[in-house]
Design a protein around this motif. Structure first.
Motif, PDB file in Angstrom:
ATOM      1  N   GLN A 441       0.799  -1.215   0.000  1.00  0.00           N
ATOM      2  CA  GLN A 441       0.000   0.000   0.000  1.00  0.00           C
ATOM      3  C   GLN A 441       0.839   1.276   0.000  1.00  0.00           C
ATOM      4  N   VAL A 442       2.035   1.224   0.553  1.00  0.00           N
ATOM      5  CA  VAL A 442       2.791   2.462   0.805  1.00  0.00           C
ATOM      6  C   VAL A 442       4.112   2.505   0.057  1.00  0.00           C
ATOM      7  N   LEU A 443       4.875   1.418   0.110  1.00  0.00           N
ATOM      8  CA  LEU A 443       6.258   1.460  -0.376  1.00  0.00           C
ATOM      9  C   LEU A 443       6.386   1.869  -1.837  1.00  0.00           C
ATOM     10  N   PRO A 444       5.526   1.416  -2.763  1.00  0.00           N
ATOM     11  CA  PRO A 444       5.698   1.870  -4.159  1.00  0.00           C
ATOM     12  C   PRO A 444       5.648   3.382  -4.314  1.00  0.00           C
ATOM     13  N   PHE A 445       4.803   4.048  -3.524  1.00  0.00           N
ATOM     14  CA  PHE A 445       4.672   5.499  -3.645  1.00  0.00           C
ATOM     15  C   PHE A 445       5.785   6.224  -2.888  1.00  0.00           C
ATOM     16  N   LEU A 446       6.127   5.738  -1.704  1.00  0.00           N
ATOM     17  CA  LEU A 446       7.204   6.356  -0.949  1.00  0.00           C
ATOM     18  C   LEU A 446       8.525   6.218  -1.685  1.00  0.00           C
ATOM     19  N   ALA A 447       8.799   5.041  -2.230  1.00  0.00           N
ATOM     20  CA  ALA A 447      10.040   4.840  -2.976  1.00  0.00           C
ATOM     21  C   ALA A 447      10.083   5.705  -4.220  1.00  0.00           C
ATOM     22  N   LEU A 448       8.942   5.904  -4.872  1.00  0.00           N
ATOM     23  CA  LEU A 448       8.906   6.776  -6.043  1.00  0.00           C
ATOM     24  C   LEU A 448       9.258   8.206  -5.658  1.00  0.00           C
ATOM     25  N   GLY A 449       8.633   8.706  -4.581  1.00  0.00           N
ATOM     26  CA  GLY A 449       8.902  10.077  -4.169  1.00  0.00           C
ATOM     27  C   GLY A 449      10.343  10.302  -3.774  1.00  0.00           C
ATOM     28  N   ILE A 450      10.934   9.307  -3.076  1.00  0.00           N
ATOM     29  CA  ILE A 450      12.330   9.444  -2.650  1.00  0.00           C
ATOM     30  C   ILE A 450      13.274   9.230  -3.836  1.00  0.00           C
ATOM     31  N   GLY A 451      12.942   8.284  -4.722  1.00  0.00           N
ATOM     32  CA  GLY A 451      13.857   7.933  -5.802  1.00  0.00           C
ATOM     33  C   GLY A 451      14.057   9.025  -6.823  1.00  0.00           C
ATOM     34  N   VAL A 452      13.015   9.794  -7.119  1.00  0.00           N
ATOM     35  CA  VAL A 452      13.157  10.808  -8.160  1.00  0.00           C
ATOM     36  C   VAL A 452      13.913  12.037  -7.673  1.00  0.00           C
ATOM     37  N   ASP A 453      14.137  12.157  -6.354  1.00  0.00           N
ATOM     38  CA  ASP A 453      14.861  13.322  -5.851  1.00  0.00           C
ATOM     39  C   ASP A 453      16.260  13.396  -6.443  1.00  0.00           C
ATOM     40  N   ASP A 454      16.976  12.288  -6.387  1.00  0.00           N
ATOM     41  CA  ASP A 454      18.335  12.283  -6.936  1.00  0.00           C
ATOM     42  C   ASP A 454      18.312  12.431  -8.458  1.00  0.00           C
ATOM     43  N   MET A 455      17.281  11.913  -9.076  1.00  0.00           N
ATOM     44  CA  MET A 455      17.155  12.078 -10.520  1.00  0.00           C
ATOM     45  C   MET A 455      17.032  13.553 -10.882  1.00  0.00           C
ATOM     46  N   PHE A 456      16.228  14.292 -10.123  1.00  0.00           N
ATOM     47  CA  PHE A 456      16.104  15.720 -10.380  1.00  0.00           C
ATOM     48  C   PHE A 456      17.433  16.439 -10.159  1.00  0.00           C
ATOM     49  N   LEU A 457      18.178  16.023  -9.142  1.00  0.00           N
ATOM     50  CA  LEU A 457      19.463  16.668  -8.872  1.00  0.00           C
ATOM     51  C   LEU A 457      20.411  16.500 -10.048  1.00  0.00           C
ATOM     52  N   LEU A 458      20.532  15.308 -10.569  1.00  0.00           N
ATOM     53  CA  LEU A 458      21.410  15.089 -11.713  1.00  0.00           C
ATOM     54  C   LEU A 458      20.902  15.819 -12.951  1.00  0.00           C
ATOM     55  N   ALA A 459      19.595  15.812 -13.159  1.00  0.00           N
ATOM     56  CA  ALA A 459      19.055  16.465 -14.347  1.00  0.00           C
ATOM     57  C   ALA A 459      19.269  17.973 -14.300  1.00  0.00           C
ATOM     58  N   HIS A 460      19.134  18.574 -13.113  1.00  0.00           N
ATOM     59  CA  HIS A 460      19.363  20.019 -12.994  1.00  0.00           C
ATOM     60  C   HIS A 460      20.842  20.359 -13.145  1.00  0.00           C
ATOM     61  N   ALA A 461      21.706  19.467 -12.679  1.00  0.00           N
ATOM     62  CA  ALA A 461      23.136  19.779 -12.722  1.00  0.00           C
ATOM     63  C   ALA A 461      23.742  19.541 -14.090  1.00  0.00           C
ATOM     64  N   PHE A 462      23.175  18.655 -14.865  1.00  0.00           N
ATOM     65  CA  PHE A 462      23.799  18.278 -16.128  1.00  0.00           C
ATOM     66  C   PHE A 462      23.966  19.445 -17.101  1.00  0.00           C
ATOM     67  N   PRO A 463      22.969  20.320 -17.285  1.00  0.00           N
ATOM     68  CA  PRO A 463      23.170  21.411 -18.254  1.00  0.00           C
ATOM     69  C   PRO A 463      24.114  22.495 -17.772  1.00  0.00           C
ATOM     70  N   GLU A 464      24.500  22.477 -16.492  1.00  0.00           N
ATOM     71  CA  GLU A 464      25.289  23.574 -15.958  1.00  0.00           C
ATOM     72  C   GLU A 464      26.772  23.427 -16.236  1.00  0.00           C
ATOM     73  N   ALA A 465      27.161  22.377 -16.906  1.00  0.00           N
ATOM     74  CA  ALA A 465      28.556  22.246 -17.330  1.00  0.00           C
ATOM     75  C   ALA A 465      28.796  23.201 -18.495  1.00  0.00           C
ATOM     76  N   GLY A 466      29.713  24.100 -18.345  1.00  0.00           N
ATOM     77  CA  GLY A 466      29.924  25.154 -19.332  1.00  0.00           C
ATOM     78  C   GLY A 466      30.687  24.686 -20.548  1.00  0.00           C
ATOM     79  N   PRO A 467      30.972  25.597 -21.481  1.00  0.00           N
ATOM     80  CA  PRO A 467      31.696  25.243 -22.709  1.00  0.00           C
ATOM     81  C   PRO A 467      33.138  24.844 -22.464  1.00  0.00           C
TER      82      PRO A 467
END
Length: 1247
Positions: A441-467
């Protein structure tokens, strides 16, 4: 133009901590580069591996047994339960099916004949339930539990008794004749109507049957049980009923009985001695007058006892009727469940819907069905939650400029997290960790909410590498910047869930272990597979393809500028602004500014001009798309938060919140009601609510074990029984005494035998040589008195007059104790059943034959020494957890005192001890696990950050978050049970998601504490907020659960935790760091607020930077432009005219460096390396810039940009967003640099 030699610059002081962490970052960099080189292979292998682990879900098992889920693992309760099962087997003796009748609305008195008749209607309908299964018909009389059925040698009488023997039904109707109607058994005798309990007078029947067969022993058995006339001598609820027997007290008067008087003190079954139903079991909400007489009651309860599946299997396994069924215990269980479900349906439908009273029904199958449905996975909610997260990730990562958009990355990231959750749960299945309701009842949703946090961190940081970052190192640079944060959060989450597994509740321990495994799976997915997705998306951006729809080219590569005409060289200062078009060229390293043919040209003309040059359409950005969270944090939020006044307000607010939380912590009560687990609005919830309100009685036992000599401990056993009777919550009878235990029944039976023997010895019916003329009791006494207990000389006839079956204190002689126990167990089945002793080993069967002439019947086998015996009692008044704890502690103290003083080993058993004893040490487990979790989090942060100061600040904020969550739980009315305890412990790891990024950004920034706090907020505000929102979205689907338990104890608590995490991580922590934060890891040698530039220093800049170069040859509308010849690098202007320079300012749009003309002026023909002035500013020498690069344009300006600091944790500089999609290799920067300057070229073209 000569090459410029950069002047020496001071090197920054790099701390040892940063150097050690640089090694970890180097490993992460190498990992990222390797993933990028083989991104396709890594993605394929990763999907294959994680998919294979997800296949483990096919062998998943779901545990629904309440005892297996909620009894403390490894505790004394679990050890005691294991001992009970070793002796008695896996199942209970019987299961109870219950009916509760209440008024509508609640509060009305039900002690009236009408209310009892309505109760009769419901119970009678339930007692007649019949189900057909496996080709046979099954009714209550076949399935009910019958206590103490006697064994009769006469076959005809035995079959009749088996059919007539009553079911165990505890009901207030047993105080009246109508209680007989619930017994469905019947028998046939020639010349008589069918014999039923409604027309059966046992005395009269014995007299009639005694004419044909000797029934002396059976008659004595009925007399000892005080059966009398059974139901025939009890009043009728409706004396006008034609079936009401003439022997009923109110049959002649035709008056309704005094229901309150009849029910006072409880009722009894067909045996007055052995079947006593306490008032607390059948009446709820009772009220009494000042003299203690019963006046009213608000609820009535009846209980039907059924056999367990094993008992039913044993009962019918030798029956000829089921020989063709391939009879098994599983089929017996299926029959019982089918009957129980029909029982609930029929009972609830028996009362009209418009009645002023309501009947609630509940069965063991109902609870089993609830637990099974509670453990079922809701595919709709799981799909809805993940689709919602997909939409959020895609929308938040979409950008107007498709070369910078990452919507497809967001979609892929959420799908990868979903796969990692499935693979983690599959691995748990392969490891043998059973699923339960919390998992499904709980773990699939809790794991989803926690798991995407690091995904957002990497996605936000990836474009910030300059030329400056080479194309092949982009993914490595991203992992070098973010890998430390991802490792910290993942390790902290795993540690927190592992610490939560210390709570010894199997359901929550399994949930915590599964959560830890899923977090580890997410960590591997984010660190290994997701970077491969980022690398693939990098190739899409390199080819300037549309986001999501990557098969189409991107049209959004240009921006429209507004240029004031008066600032253009040679243009009149009249008219409106001139529109120009700025775009990156194909290499991504130049910004090309295209001017219209005339100043009055429209945007359409400008776009048409671009279309002619590129052959591709252009698109205009929406104004709202120019805003993002990083801009908000840099321009608005950080300056406001870090003001001195704001810091004071934040401190006051959080001190107030902490004080409120401390008050709320005092309001937290222990407990978890079963009504919280069952969905509201259901019949089961209505029953449980009524039961919790009106009936707070629980059946319990004290179990005496082996390890001591029962015959010598009889006095101690009786003392243990008396001590139980002194406890406050123990139910006592009308005589204020505890119901009798097996030893009382045993002693009383022996006393009766001794009395019969004394009487018949005195009368001469029994002599030394013969007992055949005596009664059955006298003969049994004779056989027992001559026993010696010595195997060599088992019989001694001289003892007939020298010893007694019980001494003056009522104790059984120790040497013949087990011999007497064998005789009692075989000849007093009603007394043995009423005692509920459940002896183990069970005494051997011994059949008494009064007329045996061989003498073999004199040799009585002794029972084996007892290893298990039960002392039954009832606990009442247990409405709150504190009441349960008080009762448990009292009974435990009695058992411990008996063991200490007399060596009697015992333990309590029953539902209160199974499910509520955990609260005796729950808070201790909470404090222990929290302390270990915080300590481990401190060690992990200190080791990875190599800064105990920062780790201490993080742990301080996490501790405050835990206290705040605990206090708010108290204010919300959420009780403390194992479920909130697990969430409180897990909050330490979840809280790291909101704190460590800010702390790491602060630690690696340069400047004052305020500036470093602002820089940290600028770069992590967006990913932290996205992570918080994604966690809320992940648990949002829990709000749709039909179980109030999920809503209150998971959704509410996790939502509050997420909000507290955002507040503490983005509000309190930056303020704390700005006041008591640690020093920077890489401070400049001159203690300035920024590091020196690795490039030659540019000339003084007024705002963001200068663009210096040749002015565009702007002509009037009537003058045709002259196209000069193309010039190569180092060529001089062939016209030989004075060189003109245009001073430009870099735009503030974070997505594209819009170029605006500030001032146009002319300088002499001296080289560009000489002095130049701007306004009143004194001249200043600057180094000679590198030679400009010319393309097929008429004028070129060398561009110098002032850029923002690097991402927290990165060793390289931060590049402006305009050049984030550059694919060509750039120049290296100094590690730790916070401000870099890059050269690019702006080109103005006119026609």
């Amino acid at each position: 133009m000569a090459a410029h030699r950069p002047r020496p610059r001071p090197r920054p002081r790099q701390g040892r901590a940063a150097g050690h962490r640089a090694r970890l970052q180097a490993l992460l960099f190498a990992l990222g580069c390797g993933v990028q080189r083989h991104c396709g292979k890594v993605l394929f292998v990763g999907l294959l591996l994680f998919g294979a682990l997800a296949m483990g879900l096919r062998v998943a098992s779901i545990e629904t047994d309440i005892e297996q889920l909620w009894v403390e693992a490894g505790s004394r309760v679990s050890q005691e339960l294991r001992y009970t099962r070793e002796k008695l087997g896996e199942e209970a003796v019987y299961t109870a099916q219950m009916l509760i009748q209440t008024a509508r609305p609640a509060g009305a008195n039900l002690l009236t004949p009408d209310a009892l008749r309505l109760h009769l209607r419901a119970t009678l309908a339930a007692s007649k339930v019949r189900v057909s299964l496996y080709g046979k018909s099954w009714d209550l009389n076949k399935l009910c539990y019958k206590s103490g059925v006697p064994v009769i040698e006469n076959g005809m009488i035995e079959r009749m008794i088996e059919k007539l023997f009553p079911c165990m039904i505890l009901t207030p109707l047993d105080c009246f004749w109508e209680g007989a109607k619930l017994q469905g058994g019947s028998a046939y005798l020639p010349g008589r109507p069918n014999i039923r309990w409604s027309n059966l007078d046992p005395r009269q029947l014995m007299e009639e049957l005694g004419q044909f067969t000797p029934l002396e022993g059976f008659r004595e058995l009925l007399d000892k049980a005080e059966v009398g006339q059974a139901y025939m001598g009890r009043p009728c609820l409706q004396p006008t009923d034609p079936q009401c027997p003439p022997s009923a007290p109110n049959r002649r008067t035709q008056q309704s009985p005094n229901v309150a008087a009849e029910l006072a003190g409880g009722c009894h079954g067909f045996s007055r001695k052995f079947m006593r139903w306490h008032e607390e079991l059948i009446l709820g909400g009772a009220a009494r007058d000042p003299q203690g007489r019963l006046q009213s009651a608000e609820a009535l309860q009846s209980m039907f006892l059924l056999m367990s599946p094993r008992q039913l299997y044993e009962h019918f396994k030798d029956d000829y009727e089921i020989h063709d069924l391939n009879w098994s215990e599983e089929k017996a269980g299926a029959i019982l469940e089918a009957w129980q479900r029909a029982f609930v349906e029929v009972a609830q439908a028996a009362v009209p819907g418009n009645s002023s009273q309501v009947v609630h029904a509940f069965s063991s199958a109902t609870l089993s069905d609830i637990m099974k449905s509670f453990s079922d996975v809701s595919a709709v909610r799981v799909a809805g939650g993940y689709l919602l997260m997909l939409a959020y990730a895609c929308v938040t990562m979409l950008r107007w400029d498709c070369a910078k958009s990452q919507g497809a990355v967001g979609l892929a990231g959420v799908l990868l997290v979903a796969l990692s959750v499935a693979s983690g749960l599959g691995l748990c299945s392969l490891l043998g960790i059973a699923f339960n309701a919390a998992t499904t009842q709980v773990l699939p949703f809790l794991a989803l909410g926690i798991g995407v946090d690091d995904m957002f961190l990497l996605a936000h940081a990836f474009p910030e590498a300059g030329p400056h970052v080479p194309f092949k190192e982009r993914t490595g640079e991203c992992l070098r910047r973010t890998g430390t944060s991802v490792a910290l959060t993942s390790l902290s989450n795993m540690i927190a869930f592992l610490m939560a597994a210390l709570v010894p509740i199997p359901a929550l321990r399994a949930f915590s272990l599964q959560a830890a495994v899923v977090v580890a799976s997410n960590f591997a997915m984010v660190l290994l597979v997701f970077p491969a997705v980022l690398s693939l998306d990098l190739h899409r951006r390199r080819h300037r393809r549309l986001d999501v729809l990557c098969c189409f080219a991107s049209p959004c590569a240009s921006r429209v500028l507004q240029l004031p005409p008066q600032e253009l060289g040679g243009a009149p200062a009249t008219g409106g602004p001139v529109q120009a078009l700025a775009r990156c060229d194909t290499t991504g390293q130049h910004v090309v500014t295209v001017l219209p043919p005339t100043p009055a040209s429209s945007t359409r003309d400008l776009l048409a001009q671009l279309d002619e040059a590129t052959g591709a359409p252009a698109c205009l950005p929406l104004p709202a798309c120019r805003w993002d969270l990083a801009h908000f944090a840099r321009r608005k939020y950080a300056p406001l938060l870090l003001r001195a006044q704001s810091k004071g307000v934040v401190a006051l607010l959080f001190v107030g919140l902490l004080g409120l939380s401390l008050y709320g912590a005092t309001q937290v009560r222990d407990g978890l009601a079963l009504t919280d687990v069952v969905p509201r609005g259901t019949a089961a919830h209505a029953f449980l609510a009524a039961q919790a309100r009106y009936f707070s009685s629980y059946h319990a036992f004290v179990v005496t074990t082996g390890g001591f000599h029962y015959p010598d401990a009889q006095a101690a056993l009786l003392g243990l029984h008396r001590a139980l009777g002194s406890l406050r919550h123990v139910v006592r009878g009308p005589d204020r005494q505890l119901p009798r235990m097996w030893l009382h029944y045993f002693q009383d039976w022996l006393r009766g035998l001794q009395v019969a023997f004394d009487r018949e010895w005195a009368s001469g019916r029994i002599t030394r040589d013969s007992y055949r003329n005596g009664s059955e009791d006298g003969a049994l006494a004779y056989k027992l008195l001559i026993q010696t207990g010595n195997p060599q000389q088992p019989l001694d006839y001289d003892q007939l007059t020298t010893r007694r079956l019980v001494d003056v204190d009522g104790l059984v002689p120790p040497d013949t104790f087990y011999i007497s126990l064998t005789v009692w167990a075989s000849n007093d089945p009603l007394g043995l059943a009423a005692s509920q002793a459940n002896f183990y080993p069970p005494p051997p069967e011994w059949v008494h034959d009064k007329y045996d002439a061989t003498g073999e019947n004199l040799r009585i086998p002794a029972a084996q020494p007892l290893e298990f015996a039960q002392v039954p009692f009832y606990l009442s008044g247990l409405r709150h957890t504190a009441d349960f704890v008080e009762a448990i502690e009292g009974v435990r103290a009695v058992c411990e005192e008996a063991a200490r003083r007399h060596g009697v080993r015992s333990y309590p058993s029953g539902d209160p001890f199974l499910f509520w004893e955990q609260y005796l040490g729950l808070r201790r487990w909470l404090l222990l696990a929290l302390s270990i979790a915080l300590a481990c989090t401190f060690l992990v942060c200190a080791l990875l950050l190599l800064n105990p100061w920062t780790a201490g600040v993080i742990v301080l904020v996490l501790a405050m978050m835990t206290v705040e969550l605990f206090g708010l739980m108290g204010l919300m009315g959420i009780k403390l049970s194992a479920v909130p305890v697990v969430i409180l412990i897990a909050s330490v790891g979840i809280g790291v998601e909101f704190t460590v990024h800010v702390a790491l950004g602060f630690l690696t920034a340069v400047g004052s504490r305020d500036r470093r706090s602002a820089l940290a907020l600028e770069h992590v505000f967006a990913p932290v907020l996205d992570g918080g929102i994604s966690t809320l979205l992940g648990v949002l689907m829990l709000a749709g659960s039909e179980f109030d338990f999920i809503m209150r104890y998971f959704f509410s608590v996790l939502s509050v935790l997420t909000v507290l995490g955002l507040l503490n991580g983005l509000v309190l922590l930056p303020v704390l760091l700005s006041v008591i934060g640690p020093p920077a890891e890489v401070p400049p040698v001159d203690n300035s607020s920024r590091l020196p530039s690795p490039e030659p220093l540019p000339p003084p800049i007024a705002h963001h930077g200068f663009y210096v170069g040749r002015p565009p040859a702007w002509h009037g509308p009537d003058t045709a432009p002259e196209t000069p010849p193309a010039m190569g690098p180092g060529d001089e202007d062939p016209s030989g005219s004075a060189q003109a320079c245009i001073l430009l300012q870099a735009g503030k749009d974070p997505r594209f460096p819009c170029i605006t003309v500030v001032k146009a002026f002319e300088v002499g023909p001296e080289p560009l390396g000489q002095e130049s002035t701007t306004g009143d500013r004194p001249p200043r020498a600057r180094p000679t810039p590198p030679p400009p690069t010319y393309a097929t344009v008429t004028a070129t300006a060398s561009v110098t940009l002032a850029l923002h600091p690097g991402l927290p944790g990165a060793a390289r500089g931060y590049a402006h967003a305009a050049f984030e999609d550059s694919e060509s290799d750039g120049h290296e920067d100094v590690p730790g640099a916070q401000r870099t300057h890059h050269g690019c070229h702006a080109t103005a073209t006119c026609r």
